[in-house]
Design a protein around this motif. Structure first.
Motif, PDB file in Angstrom:
ATOM      1  N   THR A  83      29.092  22.641 -14.956  1.00 42.54           N
ATOM      2  CA  THR A  83      28.978  22.769 -13.493  1.00 42.54           C
ATOM      3  C   THR A  83      28.404  21.321 -13.101  1.00 42.54           C
ATOM      4  O   THR A  83      27.900  20.600 -13.786  1.00 42.54           O
ATOM      5  N   THR A  84      28.595  21.091 -11.765  1.00 44.70           N
ATOM      6  CA  THR A  84      27.997  20.025 -11.037  1.00 44.70           C
ATOM      7  C   THR A  84      27.779  20.386  -9.484  1.00 44.70           C
ATOM      8  O   THR A  84      28.351  21.426  -9.062  1.00 44.70           O
ATOM      9  N   PRO A  85      26.854  19.738  -9.103  1.00 48.95           N
ATOM     10  CA  PRO A  85      26.627  19.959  -7.579  1.00 48.95           C
ATOM     11  C   PRO A  85      28.044  19.513  -6.958  1.00 48.95           C
ATOM     12  O   PRO A  85      28.582  18.716  -7.316  1.00 48.95           O
TER      13      PRO A  85
ATOM     14  N   GLY B 119      20.601  15.502  -7.039  1.00 47.41           N
ATOM     15  CA  GLY B 119      20.170  15.629  -8.281  1.00 47.41           C
ATOM     16  C   GLY B 119      19.662  17.079  -8.863  1.00 47.41           C
ATOM     17  O   GLY B 119      18.945  16.942  -9.839  1.00 47.41           O
ATOM     18  N   VAL B 120      20.275  17.939  -8.288  1.00 41.46           N
ATOM     19  CA  VAL B 120      20.043  19.197  -8.868  1.00 41.46           C
ATOM     20  C   VAL B 120      21.528  19.885  -8.859  1.00 41.46           C
ATOM     21  O   VAL B 120      22.521  19.460  -8.437  1.00 41.46           O
ATOM     22  N   THR B 121      21.442  21.059  -9.810  1.00 44.69           N
ATOM     23  CA  THR B 121      22.890  21.612 -10.006  1.00 44.69           C
ATOM     24  C   THR B 121      23.129  22.849  -9.427  1.00 44.69           C
ATOM     25  O   THR B 121      22.790  23.977  -9.951  1.00 44.69           O
ATOM     26  N   ASP B 122      23.526  23.024  -8.157  1.00 46.19           N
ATOM     27  CA  ASP B 122      23.934  24.339  -7.428  1.00 46.19           C
ATOM     28  C   ASP B 122      25.168  23.681  -6.303  1.00 46.19           C
ATOM     29  O   ASP B 122      24.922  22.636  -6.044  1.00 46.19           O
ATOM     30  N   SER B 123      25.969  24.627  -6.404  1.00 47.49           N
ATOM     31  CA  SER B 123      27.028  24.431  -5.430  1.00 47.49           C
ATOM     32  C   SER B 123      27.552  25.749  -4.751  1.00 47.49           C
ATOM     33  O   SER B 123      27.304  26.767  -5.325  1.00 47.49           O
TER      34      SER B 123
ATOM     35  N   SER C 159      23.083  15.068 -11.614  1.00 46.99           N
ATOM     36  CA  SER C 159      24.314  16.190 -11.130  1.00 46.99           C
ATOM     37  C   SER C 159      24.902  16.626 -12.601  1.00 46.99           C
ATOM     38  O   SER C 159      25.912  17.549 -12.513  1.00 46.99           O
ATOM     39  N   SER C 160      24.563  15.982 -13.741  1.00 51.18           N
ATOM     40  CA  SER C 160      25.382  16.506 -14.772  1.00 51.18           C
ATOM     41  C   SER C 160      24.470  17.673 -15.443  1.00 51.18           C
ATOM     42  O   SER C 160      24.114  17.725 -16.773  1.00 51.18           O
ATOM     43  N   GLY C 161      23.939  18.410 -14.572  1.00 47.74           N
ATOM     44  CA  GLY C 161      23.337  19.665 -15.012  1.00 47.74           C
ATOM     45  C   GLY C 161      23.706  20.701 -16.042  1.00 47.74           C
ATOM     46  O   GLY C 161      23.024  20.895 -16.804  1.00 47.74           O
ATOM     47  N   GLY C 162      25.079  20.893 -15.659  1.00 52.64           N
ATOM     48  CA  GLY C 162      25.786  21.906 -16.445  1.00 52.64           C
ATOM     49  C   GLY C 162      25.962  21.364 -17.870  1.00 52.64           C
ATOM     50  O   GLY C 162      25.667  22.119 -18.730  1.00 52.64           O
ATOM     51  N   ALA C 163      26.203  20.063 -17.846  1.00 53.76           N
ATOM     52  CA  ALA C 163      26.154  19.587 -19.269  1.00 53.76           C
ATOM     53  C   ALA C 163      24.942  19.531 -20.003  1.00 53.76           C
ATOM     54  O   ALA C 163      25.045  19.989 -21.288  1.00 53.76           O
ATOM     55  N   ALA C 164      23.808  19.236 -19.454  1.00 52.81           N
ATOM     56  CA  ALA C 164      22.594  19.378 -20.111  1.00 52.81           C
ATOM     57  C   ALA C 164      22.062  20.633 -20.650  1.00 52.81           C
ATOM     58  O   ALA C 164      21.734  20.929 -21.737  1.00 52.81           O
TER      59      ALA C 164
END
Length: 469
Positions: A126-128, A134-138, A157-162
């Protein structure tokens, strides 16, 4: 193997394949099982292709059985940020305005390199929307959660990756960074990352943000990041700005003894306002680095405040990137992104963009001068720790440039930078430092990071299996 398979690093997995103790099929299935268990809670993946992953794993297992792996990444599960073209899978970039149907017939260069090296592609993370914050929601995928505390954001934006790596859904993730999008979530999730020099990892298709951006690894260990960066690096005819292939094996020589390095420590870069817990953890890391034999010296700001330069350039890039979008698309998009697009259209102009481009050149010169005296620059990774999911910034730091002031300057300068976990805040949440090297110094940064990791190893997150009542 003592640990569960989903807990093993990429290097440990390939050693297990070499000694025939485990197979890529077993490791891939362990990651897929972990995804099935935890993704409903964490929401790190927006697409998982179990059949394709297992088919790739079968092929890798056959290669390992005949001792003919394609390389050190063969059989290692990897996730791909949903900003990067991936053959046969839609790349929707976190947006409802990009339909799932389409001609998804091409890999972006870094994805193609992973595939050619035998990496097992698990799915898209996932990515915004359009990686714009700088946070991951969309609007497309909802909110992604931090495995250390599922009421908190993993960053972006690489929040799902992390979040995928931190929760054991795969040992390696491919992300992107045009303002901190690798370094922010790595810091918030207690992981390692390296944003390589601009052009080190080729990119395609072109984007207005291309001169800011770099693709790179997120991992549990420095060694794993070095393995993946080796695979990713090199030339690609589709990217006219890619650096020439230098055949560097970043994993080879990681444990080499380092000379005494001179490190400049800037707690605020002249304009940041870090929280006390952030400074406490960073200053503890300073002492650790000195114990390793390095000379750490507090420095004044190495450049003029770059915030306006970055924002003026970004505004011009945003106008170009979203030129064809109007009210029909805006109705389906993140309101904060729509507001940024509209503000950019009102304020951006050629004169301000060219003035910012000239100021960017001066910032690059100032950093080149800094590195004539210091080998590395050290800063906090962020001005705060992770905060509540569903908001764009903590109280008093509503905009990302307030809570993430340390990352974007080095997208302006294109310099390589790493995020190193360095402790926990009073709530048991990860904190990190950022280390920046001169252009093209990825090997030095990785060796330095490995030295620190060996001396002061960091813990790994364990995801909470369910939401609180």
């Amino acid at each position: 193997m003592q640990n569960a398979l989903y807990e093993l690093t990429a290097a440990q997995l390939t050693e297990g394949y070499r000694t025939k103790k485990i197979t890529p099929v077993e490791a891939t299935q362990a990651c897929l099982d972990r995804i099935a268990d935890l993704n409903p809670v964490i929401n790190a993946f927006c697409l998982v292709d179990e059949a394709a992953a297992l088919a790739q794993a079968e092929q890798s297992t056959a290669r390992w059985q005949t001792n003919t792996p394609l390389g050190p990444l063969d059989g290692v599960p990897v996730s791909i940020k949903d900003l990067l073209l991936t053959k046969d899978w839609p790349t929707r970039r976190g947006s409802k305005v990009i339909p799932a149907e389409g001609d998804w017939s091409e890999d972006s260069p870094p994805v193609a390199r992973i595939r050619d090296a035998g990496g097992i592609l698990l799915g898209k993370t996932t990515t915004p929307e359009f990686a714009a914050k700088g946070v991951t929601d969309s609007p497309l995928t909802g909110a992604t959660r931090n495995p250390w505390d599922i009421t908190r954001t993993p960053g972006g934006s690489s929040g799902g990756a992390a979040a995928a790596v931190a929760s054991g859904m795969g040992p390696l993730a491919l992300g992107t960074d045009a303002g901190g999008s690798l370094r922010i979530p790595a810091a918030m999730c207690g992981l390692f990352t390296i944003k390589p020099t601009g052009g080190r990892v080729p990119s395609y298709p072109p984007t207005p943000y291309g001169s800011f951006a770099a693709s790179g690894p997120i991992s549990w260990s420095v060694e794993d990041a070095a393995i993946l960066l080796t695979v990713l690096s090199g030339d690609d005819w589709r990217d006219g700005s890619a650096l020439p292939l230098d055949s560097m094996d970043y994993a080879n020589g990681l444990n080499q003894d380092l000379r005494r390095l001179r490190i400049g420590w800037s707690p605020d870069l002249g304009f940041a306002r870090p929280q006390t817990a952030v400074l406490d953890a960073a200053e503890k890391a300073l002492g650790q680095l000195e114990a390793l034999g390095h000379l750490v010296e507090k420095v004044s700001a190495p450049f003029d405040n770059p915030t306006n330069t970055y924002e003026d350039l970004r505004a011009g890039m945003t106008v170009a990137a979203f030129a064809r979008m109007g009210d029909a698309q805006f109705a389906q998009m993140d309101p904060a992104l729509v507001a940024h697009i509209q503000e950019s259209r009102s304020n951006a102009n050629l004169a301000s963009y060219l003035a910012a481009d000239s100021a960017r050149t001066e910032i690059c010169r100032q950093m080149r001068q800094f590195h004539t005296e210091f080998d590395l620059l050290l800063t906090p990774a962020l001005a705060c720790t992770t905060f509540e999911v569903g908001i764009d910034g903590p109280m008093g730091m509503a905009e990302s440039r307030h809570w993430s002031p340390y990352t974007f300057p080095f997208n302006l300068t294109r310099q390589p930078a790493v995020t190193l976990p360095c402790g926990m805040d009073p709530n048991g949440l990860p904190l990190a430092i950022q280390v920046v090297g001169p252009l093209y110094s990825e090997m030095l940064l990785l060796q330095f990071s490995r030295q620190y990791e060996r001396a002061y190893p960091w813990n790994r997150a364990r995801a909470t299996p369910r939401l609180p009542e």
